[in-house]
Scaffold this motif. Sequence first.
Motif, PDB file in Angstrom:
ATOM      1  N   UNK A  58       1.017  -1.080  -0.153  1.00 53.41           N
ATOM      2  CA  UNK A  58       0.031  -0.045  -0.060  1.00 53.41           C
ATOM      3  C   UNK A  58       0.877   1.516  -0.071  1.00 53.41           C
ATOM      4  N   UNK A  59       2.043   1.073   0.263  1.00 54.45           N
ATOM      5  CA  UNK A  59       2.918   2.302   0.146  1.00 54.45           C
ATOM      6  C   UNK A  59       3.973   2.061  -0.878  1.00 54.45           C
ATOM      7  N   UNK A  60       3.670   2.690  -2.097  1.00 55.34           N
ATOM      8  CA  UNK A  60       4.642   2.056  -3.422  1.00 55.34           C
ATOM      9  C   UNK A  60       5.946   2.591  -2.911  1.00 55.34           C
ATOM     10  N   UNK A  61       6.202   3.717  -2.458  1.00 53.50           N
ATOM     11  CA  UNK A  61       7.838   4.322  -2.304  1.00 53.50           C
ATOM     12  C   UNK A  61       8.360   3.237  -1.356  1.00 53.50           C
ATOM     13  N   UNK A  62       7.968   3.096  -0.421  1.00 50.62           N
ATOM     14  CA  UNK A  62       8.452   1.866   0.729  1.00 50.62           C
ATOM     15  C   UNK A  62       8.528   0.619  -0.017  1.00 50.62           C
ATOM     16  N   UNK A  63       7.527   0.304  -0.836  1.00 49.05           N
ATOM     17  CA  UNK A  63       7.888  -1.042  -1.545  1.00 49.05           C
ATOM     18  C   UNK A  63       8.942  -1.100  -2.219  1.00 49.05           C
ATOM     19  N   UNK A  64       9.120   0.078  -3.155  1.00 42.05           N
ATOM     20  CA  UNK A  64      10.244   0.166  -4.094  1.00 42.05           C
ATOM     21  C   UNK A  64      11.348   0.179  -3.577  1.00 42.05           C
ATOM     22  N   UNK A  65      11.626   0.895  -2.398  1.00 47.18           N
ATOM     23  CA  UNK A  65      12.766   1.053  -1.737  1.00 47.18           C
ATOM     24  C   UNK A  65      13.139  -0.415  -1.102  1.00 47.18           C
ATOM     25  N   UNK A  66      12.240  -1.374  -0.605  1.00 50.82           N
ATOM     26  CA  UNK A  66      12.695  -2.518  -0.279  1.00 50.82           C
ATOM     27  C   UNK A  66      13.265  -3.388  -1.445  1.00 50.82           C
ATOM     28  N   UNK A  67      12.542  -3.081  -2.796  1.00 52.61           N
ATOM     29  CA  UNK A  67      13.125  -3.774  -3.736  1.00 52.61           C
ATOM     30  C   UNK A  67      14.696  -3.489  -4.133  1.00 52.61           C
ATOM     31  N   UNK A  68      14.792  -2.266  -3.989  1.00 55.17           N
ATOM     32  CA  UNK A  68      16.210  -1.543  -4.256  1.00 55.17           C
ATOM     33  C   UNK A  68      17.062  -2.024  -3.216  1.00 55.17           C
ATOM     34  N   UNK A  69      16.358  -1.931  -1.887  1.00 53.30           N
ATOM     35  CA  UNK A  69      17.794  -2.435  -0.929  1.00 53.30           C
ATOM     36  C   UNK A  69      18.238  -3.760  -1.134  1.00 53.30           C
ATOM     37  N   UNK A  70      17.009  -4.622  -1.509  1.00 51.92           N
ATOM     38  CA  UNK A  70      17.397  -6.224  -1.658  1.00 51.92           C
ATOM     39  C   UNK A  70      18.125  -6.385  -2.796  1.00 51.92           C
ATOM     40  N   UNK A  71      17.875  -5.528  -3.735  1.00 53.11           N
ATOM     41  CA  UNK A  71      18.968  -5.692  -4.885  1.00 53.11           C
ATOM     42  C   UNK A  71      20.494  -5.607  -4.592  1.00 53.11           C
ATOM     43  N   UNK A  72      20.506  -4.283  -3.962  1.00 48.43           N
ATOM     44  CA  UNK A  72      21.984  -3.965  -3.609  1.00 48.43           C
ATOM     45  C   UNK A  72      22.297  -4.986  -2.444  1.00 48.43           C
ATOM     46  N   UNK A  73      21.474  -5.370  -1.463  1.00 48.01           N
ATOM     47  CA  UNK A  73      21.982  -6.327  -0.626  1.00 48.01           C
ATOM     48  C   UNK A  73      22.371  -7.647  -1.387  1.00 48.01           C
ATOM     49  N   UNK A  74      21.860  -8.024  -2.250  1.00 52.98           N
ATOM     50  CA  UNK A  74      22.021  -9.294  -3.090  1.00 52.98           C
ATOM     51  C   UNK A  74      23.562  -9.047  -3.777  1.00 52.98           C
ATOM     52  N   UNK A  75      23.486  -7.964  -4.159  1.00 48.68           N
ATOM     53  CA  UNK A  75      24.914  -7.633  -4.867  1.00 48.68           C
ATOM     54  C   UNK A  75      26.132  -7.827  -3.855  1.00 48.68           C
ATOM     55  N   UNK A  76      25.756  -7.098  -2.774  1.00 50.94           N
ATOM     56  CA  UNK A  76      26.754  -7.255  -1.702  1.00 50.94           C
ATOM     57  C   UNK A  76      27.223  -8.540  -1.170  1.00 50.94           C
ATOM     58  N   UNK A  77      26.122  -9.256  -1.161  1.00 50.96           N
ATOM     59  CA  UNK A  77      26.363 -10.605  -0.633  1.00 50.96           C
ATOM     60  C   UNK A  77      27.362 -11.462  -1.722  1.00 50.96           C
ATOM     61  N   UNK A  78      26.679 -11.333  -2.898  1.00 54.51           N
ATOM     62  CA  UNK A  78      27.436 -12.007  -3.906  1.00 54.51           C
ATOM     63  C   UNK A  78      29.026 -11.631  -3.997  1.00 54.51           C
ATOM     64  N   UNK A  79      29.281 -10.255  -3.877  1.00 49.43           N
ATOM     65  CA  UNK A  79      30.797  -9.888  -3.763  1.00 49.43           C
ATOM     66  C   UNK A  79      31.329 -10.294  -2.616  1.00 49.43           C
TER      67      UNK A  79
END
Lengths: 492, 493, 117
Positions: free
Chosen positions: A26-47
């Motif tokens: 219900x909060x699109x900006x928050x939702x989008x932030x979760x996506x971007x954070x997760x994506x960044x986190x994933x890259x960090x983990x793989x690195x």
Amino acid sequence: MTPELAMMLAIFAPPVASLLIAATGRWPNLREAVTLLTATGLLGAVLQVLPAVQAGARPALHMLEVLPGMTLAFSAEPLGVLFALVAATLWIPTALYAIGYMRNHHAPHQTRFFACFPLALASAMGIAFADNLFTLFIFYELLTLSTYPLVAHAGTEAARRGARTYLFLLMGTSIGFLLPALIWTALVAGTLEFKSGGILAGRLSPAAAPLLYALFLFGIGKAALMPFHRWLPGAMVAPTPVSALLHAVAVVKAGVFTVLKVTYYIFGLDFLQQTGASLWLAYVAGFTLIMASLIALNQDNLKARLAYSTVSQLAYIVLGAATATAAGFMGGGLHIVMHAFGKITLFFCAGAILVASHKSRISELDGLGRRMPITFAAFAIAAVSVIGLPPGGGTWSKWLLANATAEIHQPLLLAALMLSTLLNIAYLMPVVGRAFFRPLPTGAPSGIAEAPWACLLPLCFTALASIALFFWPDPVLDLLRPLGDWPLMEGP
Amino acid sequence: MIAAHFPVLQVVLPLAAAPVCVLLRREVLAWWITLATTWAVLVNAVLLLDRVTTLGPITYALGGWAAPLGIVYRIDALNGAVLLLVSAIAAVLLPYARMSVLREIGAERAALFYAALLLCMTGLMGMAATGDAFNVFVFLEISSLSTYALVAMGQDRRALTAAFQYLIMGTLGGTFILIGIGFMYAATGTLNMADLAARLPLAENQRAVQTAFAFFIVGISLKLALFPLHLWLPNAYTYAPSVVTVFLAATATKVAVYVMLRFTFDVFGVHQVFSNLTVERVFPFLAGLGVILASVSALFQINAKRSFAYSSVGQIGYIVLGIALLSPLGLTAGLLHLFNHALAKGALFMALGCLYYRLGSVSLPALAGAARQMPLTAAAFVVSGLSLIGVPLTAGFISKWYLLRATLEQDQWLLALIIVAGSLLALGYVWRVVEQLYLRPAPTDREAVRDAPWSMLAPTWTLVVANLYFGIDSRLTVGLAGQAMRALLEGAP
Amino acid sequence: MTLPGLFPYWVVIVLMMIGFYMVIAHGNLVLKIIGLNIFQTSVFLLYISMGKVNGGTAPIIASGFSTYSNPLPHVLILTAIVVGIATTALAATLIIRIHGAYGTIEEDEIHRQDNSL
């Protein structure tokens, strides 16, 4: 953070993010932030996993025994880390692109859309880090299932049909060919572990090897080998961000990645060379190469043309694997990277064109280059890379693959590769040509401008990366070199 | 000590509870009594299986009369596991049943329904527990008669004709079994199964023994709906009340498979059966044909329940296919699929029952777009459907794996192909329903519905989670199947 | 084993086939049930015929007799008869209900009514 923990996070954290995304719908900006954070986190983990593998270590994680002798286990080796890195790196621009695209289109069901992405990525990570073929198979099927809602997203009759083809072809090949191949291998070799030099040498009769290899290659439907390629153009009914990441990067790359893994770690290059088991499949790949390029030439719909182009490019990698040479293997692995960056740029551009001008047919693109210079410039750069000419990164992978066909003394296959380059030019360059060198059709709406920045930024990044990879392919080559310098390599 | 009476309690508890339900006409009381009984029986089954797996087979002489003249119950790993399966399904089903029965059968007849259900349980438990051949027939008829009554309680009037057709065919089958038992007795003079196993190979008149086997196999094949003796099943499953379909799909055919296994391997002995007779060619052929034809039929049904009824016929084919391979791995695979299919089909029919509860119909057009309003039910359907197809991480995958392994190990390429083809067809008929649930818009004239009540969702999800659990950690099911297989193959009478 | 000695078994076979035929061939539900009953009766006769001992009398202990027929088949058949009665009763009930729901007890007519839906 230890590499093992990083691997765990890479695979099991994104599904948690999916739940979060579903919860913050219900909060699109928050939702989008979760996506971007997760994506960044994933890259960090793989690195975090990368340095250990570069140093020669093989971090491993043994989880549980599902069947007697079949365990759910993960480990990191160069090819796997490469695939994981590509997928994780490209998720970030795709997420950004998707946000821009979906918002501009005012697309419905965005929460469901964004919630499925992490699941698909997690499955891709599971495939990348699989320690044995059993684990890989599990995540392979999960990838199909998690991307199905994305393909069917639009909910129209066409979307349903496309999604049905997608599901039935992919699951059909995996249940019909891949699973029997797996069990046959388990019966013959007693295990499904990935080992350098393969697990079949000395256990499988040379007469049966071509059949088993064929079962594998046709069973890995995600590699889109003809005649099981139809799911790929069929999946173009999905929104462009889906096409971009999943079909230019994650899903199809999972397919060819699996082909490479099976070739190298289950069969072993030596065994394949001795038995000649893969030769006829090299020809199937060669045929797919040419055929798909010809079909691409015939397509007026831009996304369809790009889809068939992908089928053709995937066949390059399968060809490389089927040559059973170190050069072919390296070329295939390198092409995973090059093609990923190149194709994703092309899809980003196609989507940007759709968003900005609502045009999807190539015949309608006349003169648009004047209005959308950045988009089409990026398209041109990526096209050069996909074609395999300097300064596109694809040059190096094509060169290695050509070497591989020469090494096994198959001039026909070499000719196929060369012909395909010409065909690539024929079906990609006209797009650029029409956009820049033809005038706008009279009566064109004047409001067409460049795509929104959220879409532009990612495609610029990936286009530039394609060029960068031409000048600096060494990181990738160095990563793969221990495998290519077979047989000096000990087990993974 | 009560523990010594576990074998008979398994059968007597539901038998005693049934008339109590009839006498206490109130629906609430009947439900509570049935619930308590099924849970008590489940506990009993768990304890019984535990004893059997640690201490070895248990023999219980009814009334203290010793074998071979008296009737004995003999529990080993195989029928202990079957008893556990039936009890577990019943125990999970009862909380679910309350709302479903009220909706489909009504409060006035509910007590009679529960009584019939308890009698059906009695029959199934008795069939599984007993060690006397004629006792098998008696309990078989008890379970069959109560099943006919249960099926006839469906709302649609076609339930009556379905029950009648089932009655005719079922009685014919039961009578064939009776003939078989008669010949067995004529040849050996005993009815105790262990005694029969010892005497049958030595009987003078081997033709009588072969005739006995033939009649018996035909009779039991009808009960377990082996193609082409499956004609009663689609109608019976479709028109029966949802609870009945769940129970039957998950238990009745499985117990029939058990009886076939017990008589084929233990009483008649493997070598007698398969080297003197050509059953090893006939069974895989019929089973394979059943898998394909039934799965194809499932693809063309408009009614979702009917579609999955045909699916059940196909899945029975899988089980028999595994068994007919006659290898330890094949037998293990068949037994594994027996358990896993019960879980998958049970969950699936429960989900369909939830859909029926709210929507009033399970025909495909009626299900359109239901996932939006009933997300948990739809999700339960998807997961159990995936288990039926055999997607990794579900219980169905484990048994598919074993079945494929068993066929490939014996170089039976055609059978492996049939197994794979069946899975692909399952993908087809499961996904038809999933598409309807998720990807079609809801019909405009449907009133808004909520998801199924918690008393129905919780048991459904219990089975769904069980599917997932046994797909990830298969030690329990595989171990049990292995033990059951060894009990069967090495079963010393 | 003389031919007259096999007479009971011939009766069994004839009755079994008659009963079976009635179940399959007739569309009338009541006739089906009758056929089923005949079929079951033939099996009862089979058992009892098997139980007869040459020169044996009825299996009831009485003074003056030393050879009895085998009582076990009689016991089994009593059970089977009870099962048969229960089945017939249930079937008859179903027929009444079917008649109430369809207005007919002819199978063809019932199929016609169902298929015309």
